[in-house]
Scaffold this motif. Sequence first.
Motif, PDB file in Angstrom:
ATOM      1  N   GLY A   1       0.841  -1.194   0.000  1.00 20.80           N
ATOM      2  CA  GLY A   1       0.000   0.000   0.000  1.00 20.80           C
ATOM      3  C   GLY A   1       0.874   1.241   0.000  1.00 20.80           C
ATOM      4  O   GLY A   1       2.103   1.130  -0.034  1.00 20.80           O
ATOM      5  N   PRO A   2       0.251   2.416   0.069  1.00 19.80           N
ATOM      6  CA  PRO A   2       1.009   3.680   0.019  1.00 19.80           C
ATOM      7  C   PRO A   2       2.076   3.800   1.114  1.00 19.80           C
ATOM      8  O   PRO A   2       3.186   4.247   0.853  1.00 19.80           O
ATOM      9  CB  PRO A   2      -0.058   4.755   0.200  1.00 19.80           C
ATOM     10  CG  PRO A   2      -1.350   4.096  -0.083  1.00 19.80           C
ATOM     11  CD  PRO A   2      -1.197   2.638   0.157  1.00 19.80           C
ATOM     12  N   LYS A   3       1.745   3.364   2.347  1.00 21.55           N
ATOM     13  CA  LYS A   3       2.711   3.492   3.458  1.00 21.55           C
ATOM     14  C   LYS A   3       3.942   2.623   3.230  1.00 21.55           C
ATOM     15  O   LYS A   3       5.070   3.081   3.406  1.00 21.55           O
ATOM     16  CB  LYS A   3       2.037   3.099   4.791  1.00 21.55           C
ATOM     17  CG  LYS A   3       1.181   4.209   5.349  1.00 21.55           C
ATOM     18  CD  LYS A   3       1.986   5.067   6.327  1.00 21.55           C
ATOM     19  CE  LYS A   3       1.235   6.327   6.703  1.00 21.55           C
ATOM     20  NZ  LYS A   3       1.763   7.532   6.085  1.00 21.55           N
ATOM     21  N   SER A   4       3.720   1.349   2.856  1.00 28.19           N
ATOM     22  CA  SER A   4       4.847   0.444   2.605  1.00 28.19           C
ATOM     23  C   SER A   4       5.664   0.943   1.431  1.00 28.19           C
ATOM     24  O   SER A   4       6.898   0.891   1.455  1.00 28.19           O
ATOM     25  CB  SER A   4       4.345  -0.966   2.301  1.00 28.19           C
ATOM     26  OG  SER A   4       3.657  -1.474   3.399  1.00 28.19           O
ATOM     27  N   ALA A   5       4.997   1.429   0.403  1.00 32.71           N
ATOM     28  CA  ALA A   5       5.692   1.929  -0.781  1.00 32.71           C
ATOM     29  C   ALA A   5       6.588   3.112  -0.416  1.00 32.71           C
ATOM     30  O   ALA A   5       7.721   3.213  -0.877  1.00 32.71           O
ATOM     31  CB  ALA A   5       4.681   2.331  -1.857  1.00 32.71           C
TER      32      ALA A   5
END
Length: 85
Positions: A21-25
């Motif tokens: 997701g955006p956070k992991s990315a």
Amino acid sequence: MQYTKPLARLIEEFQKLPGIGPKSAQRMAFQILKMPSAEVQKFCDAILEAKEKIKYCRTCFNMSSEDPCEICTDTRRDEHMICVV
Ligand SMILES: [Zn+2]
């Protein structure tokens, strides 16, 4: 948050991976920026090498760098015998 274009692009690319997701990315992108260039190069090379060299064996459909794969070309194996699990 507004990121500079190359960073936004990197985050966008990581988000194409499954489960990212955006956070992991974002975390992955920041980690890439912290890594020495030689390490990043190794990472890129591994992705490209895997993509170029790995194919599917036309006999057993396993992933392999050979087609037919190492298992299917093994002459010691009896192709008339199967293992049922
Ligand atoms: Zn095979």
